[in-house]
Enzyme design. Structure first.
Site, PDB file in Angstrom:
ATOM      1  N   GLY A 591       0.829  -1.190   0.000  1.00  0.00           N
ATOM      2  CA  GLY A 591       0.000   0.000   0.000  1.00  0.00           C
ATOM      3  C   GLY A 591       0.862   1.237   0.000  1.00  0.00           C
ATOM      4  O   GLY A 591       2.065   1.201  -0.284  1.00  0.00           O
ATOM      5  N   PHE A 593       1.616   3.183   2.611  1.00  0.00           N
ATOM      6  CA  PHE A 593       2.484   3.340   3.776  1.00  0.00           C
ATOM      7  C   PHE A 593       2.979   2.015   4.328  1.00  0.00           C
ATOM      8  O   PHE A 593       3.772   2.011   5.249  1.00  0.00           O
ATOM      9  CB  PHE A 593       1.745   4.081   4.889  1.00  0.00           C
ATOM     10  N   GLY A 594       2.511   0.901   3.818  1.00  0.00           N
ATOM     11  CA  GLY A 594       2.919  -0.366   4.383  1.00  0.00           C
ATOM     12  C   GLY A 594       2.787  -1.484   3.381  1.00  0.00           C
ATOM     13  O   GLY A 594       2.351  -1.292   2.254  1.00  0.00           O
ATOM     14  N   VAL A 596       2.221  -6.080   3.170  1.00  0.00           N
ATOM     15  CA  VAL A 596       1.821  -7.314   3.834  1.00  0.00           C
ATOM     16  C   VAL A 596       2.664  -8.436   3.252  1.00  0.00           C
ATOM     17  O   VAL A 596       2.745  -8.599   2.035  1.00  0.00           O
ATOM     18  CB  VAL A 596       0.323  -7.600   3.642  1.00  0.00           C
ATOM     19  N   LYS A 610       1.059 -20.663   9.134  1.00  0.00           N
ATOM     20  CA  LYS A 610       1.183 -19.679   8.061  1.00  0.00           C
ATOM     21  C   LYS A 610       0.444 -18.413   8.467  1.00  0.00           C
ATOM     22  O   LYS A 610      -0.736 -18.454   8.821  1.00  0.00           O
ATOM     23  CB  LYS A 610       0.613 -20.231   6.759  1.00  0.00           C
ATOM     24  N   ASP A 718     -14.182   2.530   8.269  1.00  0.00           N
ATOM     25  CA  ASP A 718     -13.569   2.266   6.958  1.00  0.00           C
ATOM     26  C   ASP A 718     -14.060   0.928   6.418  1.00  0.00           C
ATOM     27  O   ASP A 718     -13.299   0.155   5.841  1.00  0.00           O
ATOM     28  CB  ASP A 718     -12.044   2.262   7.078  1.00  0.00           C
TER      29      ASP A 718
END
EC number: 2.7.10.1
Length: 994
Positions: A591, A593-594, A596, A610, A718
């Site tokens: 994204g 700012f980050g 995964v 996992k 959100d």
């Protein structure tokens, strides 16, 4: 006046004289068959003959029981008398019938036949010159009396369609003469019907294009309005067909057309006009096969930018650090999506990327992937081959130089030596393989007084390379032979001893440098620690390794190193996980700012789980960003619900600058986020069909998760399909609590500082004053339901973010998607009430969705499911945006129906009955005989009062059993609901009888 009967008697006298017996039989038979009065004076117990329609129907047979001795003479009398019988014709018909679609209509034609006619066939119905066959449309009734028989042919049409328009008339034969009735014109009116709708096109930016729209009535004329992004383009209507010329667009737009006539309006489907852009970069670049000198690569084309891909280029560069970085480009066609890259070096590493172009330009390159060629056979033979005879040992000494490293194409495993011995009468061919350790070999002499030819080839795991040029040596019987000359002298290498000596000196120099560097490093380490520990003291030091620490103080120090607040440290202290237990894998998504990443978390029992690891993408992150990142983890810490994602732990590692960086560990979701899953099911190369029951289950899962959060006083703020994750069992979990807030007092939260918010999912009151309640999440849930129903479409297409508040303030809402059940749209529409108090709770929404799911049949294959596409609210056929309809209604007392069947009737009496169930009915025009019936009296509207929601009953429209209000569906600039006319949408029957 007196002479006329006398002349008629004189003319009939010969016929009566010659055929009197037959004529008497004819009269007797007709009297017996049609005895009784005409319909105008029928007795109480009279029942007419009825028969279904057939083109071959005859009159009813005569009754038996009476003898007719003169039967054979009847044809002669009839043939002679028929020339003198008066003409027979159908009675006047209704003439013209005007009615709306889906109504029932009946009409008839009638005829009176005197007893003097005998050869009479049945009545047949015709439409537009073609006979209507079949017995399900008409019934023929016979009314016999003393003077003759009256025949009425009834014709009915149930639920008329536009195809029933036409001219209807009756035919029959009397004494071999065909009689045709007056035509009955049936005109079916209704809302405009599109015969050509606008079509979606892809255009170049700022390039003109045309759109065509054509609709027909009746009634005519049909006027066309064009609509762009819910706003009308033309102020004055255009007659159908209409062609709209758009000078050019800079962004995607949605166009539709409205067709108006006196019955109301019909709205065409909305079509997307897409702007051509450069394509997206290809994805899923894979290596299908690799050889020593070629690589077969495949890829999946990206979004074509609304323009067909023309060709693609494959960019290849060497991945070795010593390469010069040059890029080789190979061009190929856009299809098929694979290419074999040739002329590559063996056992080499390459970086490969793909880019494609359309008429606009080239896309960005795909992510670079690493590929390697396999080991191949050497491309050159060994060099500097020399052969000489060792006479003392009776052997041949053979020496050579290895092929250049770049031409070996692999790792040398040995050499093959081919030696051929030729003498007078003798020929022997032999070969031997030697290891790669040396560059010389010895072979015994096979034949004396002969010639030996030697060739050498290098061998790798990829195969055998080419043989060198032959080297010949003559072996005498008893003499010494010098070594043979080199077969393939290496260019620039006249003396191999200098090369060997140089390499040896180089190795020695490198070894000395390594020894000196190790000694210096050891000296620095000893200087750094000084004499802190003596040799005796060092023996007393106890070395240990802590397997796992549960020291609270150590955890606090770790969290304190992040600089977060003490309150946040206390919330997270029991979920911090040792970094050594986490193994990171590939990146799943990124994204702003980050990112995964995929990971494996070691468990206490030795197994691994996992997981998905959420990290902060930037290294230069602020303290506030770290606080917000960990606050989301703190939100999820106490969640325990199958439809809400739970927190597994928090881990901390050092960034590239040595700064502690937090990582949030979450359960791994196999199918990713819900929005991407839905989008791929709709847009992928092979679309995956999702049953409606599955979509409803997604909605119920989200409703259950949000019900759990709202009961715990959590505001998500959100909620969207992109923030819902899909587990392995296709269960949806609510996730992404970056904007979530806990309400400790009251039932609302007011946002203080300005932050990035999802505008198209935010409730109208939150856009106005930044106030959020659980009903704000209900609004977002309605938008999420719309996303699921449309399988990942973007809400409010064509509406910019800065336009959303005004758009919602004027009553606009998301339109009903195609293939969406009305009941489902009711539920999502209730989430968008302007007043938050009118919106349902998540508990109510869950119950409504469960009830709807239970009422649906079991999931079927896509081929066996039929979707009924109901009209959108804004284009509902109950709204007419045009002038008022004339209030001419046919409203005639049904008791006044009279069948005029007397042969002497001068004027046919036409009566009509129209059954009305709706006070607001359109106009009927019926023309019958010599009279025109018009009932200009209109039924006044009853007084109405607003309902509890402030909407008048006439502002509501019933469609498929659901009541809708116009206030929230009218486009900007439309007239008020009081000015709109309601076009009849009922299916009540109406029949017109003669």
């Amino acid at each position: 006046m007196v002479l006329a009967p006398l002349l008629l008697g004189l003319l009939l006298l010969p016929a009566l004289w010659s055929g009197g017996t037959a004529e008497k039989w004819e009269e007797t038979e007709l009297d017996q068959l049609f005895s009784g009065p005409l319909p105008g004076r029928l007795p109480v117990n009279h029942r007419p003959f009825s028969a279904p329609h057939s083109s071959r129907d005859q009159l009813p047979p005569p009754q038996t029981g009476r003898s007719h001795p003169a039967h054979t003479a009847a044809p002669q009398v009839t043939s002679t008398a028929s020339k003198l019988l008066p003409p027979v014709a159908f009675n006047h018909t209704i003439g013209h019938i005007v009615l709306s679609e889906h109504k029932n209509v009946k009409f008839n034609c009638s005829i009176n036949i005197p007893n003097t006619y005998q050869e009479t066939a049945g009545i047949s119905w015709w439409k537009d010159g073609k006979e209507l066959l079949g017995a399900h449309h008409s019934i023929t009734q016979f009314y016999p009396d003393e003077e003759g028989v009256s025949i009425i042919a009834l014709f009915s049409i149930a639920s008329v369609q536009r195809s029933d328009n036409g001219s209807y008339f009756c035919k029959m034969k009397v004494n071999n003469r065909e009689i045709v009735s007056d035509p009955i014109y049936v005109e079916v009116q209704g809302l405009p019907y599109f015969i050509k709708q606008p079509e979606s096109v892809n255009v170049t930016r700022n390039t003109a294009f045309n759109l065509t729209c054509q609709a027909v009535g009746p009634p005519e004329p049909v006027n066309i309005f064009w609509v762009q992004n819910s706003s009308r383009v033309n102020e004055k209507p255009e007659r159908s067909p209409s062609v709209l010329t758009v000078p050019g667009l800079t962004e995607t737009a949605v166009f539709s057309c409205e067709a108006h006539n006196d019955k109301g309006l019909t709205v065409s489907k909305g079509v997307h006009i897409n702007i051509k852009v450069i394509p997206s970069p290809p994805t899923e670049v894979h290596i299908l096969n690799s050889t020593a000198h070629s690589i077969l690569v495949s890829w999946v084309p990206g979004f074509d930018g609304y323009s067909p891909l023309q060709n693609c280029s494959i960019q290849v560069k060497e991945a070795d650090r010593l390469s010069n970085g040059s890029v080789m480009v190979f061009n190929t066609s856009a299809s098929p999506h694979l290419y074999e890259i040739q002329q590559l070096q063996a056992l080499a590493n390459y970086s490969i990327a793909v880019s494609c172009r359309n008429e606009i330009g080239w896309s960005a390159v795909s992510p670079w992937i690493l590929a390697s060629t396999t080991e191949g056979a050497p491309s050159v033979a060994p060099l500097n081959i020399t052969v000489f005879l060792n006479e003392s040992n009776n052997i041949l000494d053979i020496r050579w130089t290895k092929p250049p490293i770049k031409r070996q194409d692999g790792e040398l495993v040995g050499y093959r030596i081919s030696h051929v011995w030729e003498s007078a009468g003798t020929y022997k061919e032999l070969s031997e393989e030697v290891s790669q350790n040396g560059s010389w070999a010895q072979i015994p002499v096979q034949i004396h007084n002969a010639t030996c030819t030697v060739r050498i080839a290098a061998i790798t795991k990829g195969g055998i390379g080419p043989f060198s040029e032959p080297v010949n040596i003559i072996i005498p019987e008893h003499s010494k032979v010098d070594y043979a000359p080199s077969s393939t002298p290496a260019p620039g290498n006249t003396d191999s001893m200098f090369i060997i000596l140089g390499c040896f000196c180089g190795f020695i120099l490198i070894g000395l440098i390594l020894c000196i560097s190790l000694a210096l490093r050891r000296r620095v380490q000893e200087t750094k620690f000084g004499g802190a520990f003596s040799e005796e003291d060092s023996q007393l030091v106890v070395n240990y390794r802590a397997k796992k620490s549960f020291c609270r103080r150590a955890i606090e120090l770790t969290l304190q190193s992040l600089g977060v607040s003490e309150e946040l440290q206390n919330k997270l202290e029991d979920v911090v996980i040792d970094r050594n237990l986490l193994v990171l894998g590939k990146v799943l998504g990124e994204g702003e700012f980050g990112s995964v990443m995929e990971g494996n978390l070691k468990q206490e029992d030795g197994t691994s789980q996992k997981v998905a690891v959420k990290t902060m993408k930037l290294d230069n992150f602020s303290q506030r960003e770290i606080e917000e990142f960990l606050s989301e983890a703190a939100c999820m810490k106490d969640f325990n619900h199958p439809n809400v994602i739970r927190l597994l732990g928090v881990c901390i590692e050092l960034s590239s600058q040595g700064i502690p960086k937090p990582m949030v560990i979450l359960p791994f979701m196999k199918y990713g986020d819900l929005h991407t899953f839905l989008l791929y099911s709709r847009l992928n190369t092979g679309p995956k069909y999702i049953h409606l029951q599955t979509l409803l289950k997604f909605m119920m899962d989200i409703a259950q998760g949000m019900e759990y959060l709202s009961n715990r006083n959590f505001l998500h703020r959100d909620l969207a399909a992109r923030n819902c994750m899909l587990r392995d069992d296709m269960t949806v979990c609510v996730a992404d609590f970056g904007l979530s807030k806990k309400i400790y007092s009251g039932d609302y939260y007011r946002q203080g500082r300005i932050a990035k918010m999802p505008v198209k999912w935010i409730a109208i009151e939150s856009l106005a004053d930044r106030v959020y309640t659980s009903k704000s999440d209900v609004w977002a849930f309605g938008v999420t339901m719309w996303e699921i129903t449309t399988r990942g479409m973007t809400p409010y297409p064509g509406v910019q973010n800065h336009e959303m508040y005004d758009y919602l303030l004027h009553g606009h809402r998301l339109k009903q998607p195609e293939d969406c059940l009305d009941e489902l749209y009711d539920i999502m529409y209730s989430c968008w009430s302007a007043d938050p108090l009118d919106r349902p709770t998540f508990s109510v929404l869950r119950l409504q969705l469960e009830k709807l799911s239970e009422s649906l049949p079991d999931a079927q294959d896509k081929e066996s499911i039929i979707y009924i596409n109901t009209q959108l609210l804004e284009s509902c056929e109950g709204i007419a945006n045009g002038p008022s309809l004339t209030g001419l209604d046919m409203n005639i007392d049904p008791d006044s129906i009279i069948a005029s069947c007397t042969p002497g009737a001068a004027v046919s009496v036409v009566t009509a009955e129209v059954h009305e169930n709706n006070l607001r009915e359109e106009r009927y025009i019926l023309n019958g005989g010599n009279e025109e019936w018009e009932d200009v009296s209109s039924t006044p509207f009853a007084a109405v009062t607003p309902e509890k929601d402030g909407v008048l009953p006439e502002d509501r429209l019933t469609k498929n059993g659901v009541s809708w209000s116009h206030h929230s569906t009218l486009p900007l600039g439309s007239p008020s609901p009081d000015e709109l006319l309601f076009v009849d949408d009922s299916l009540e029957d109406s029949e017109v009888l003669m």
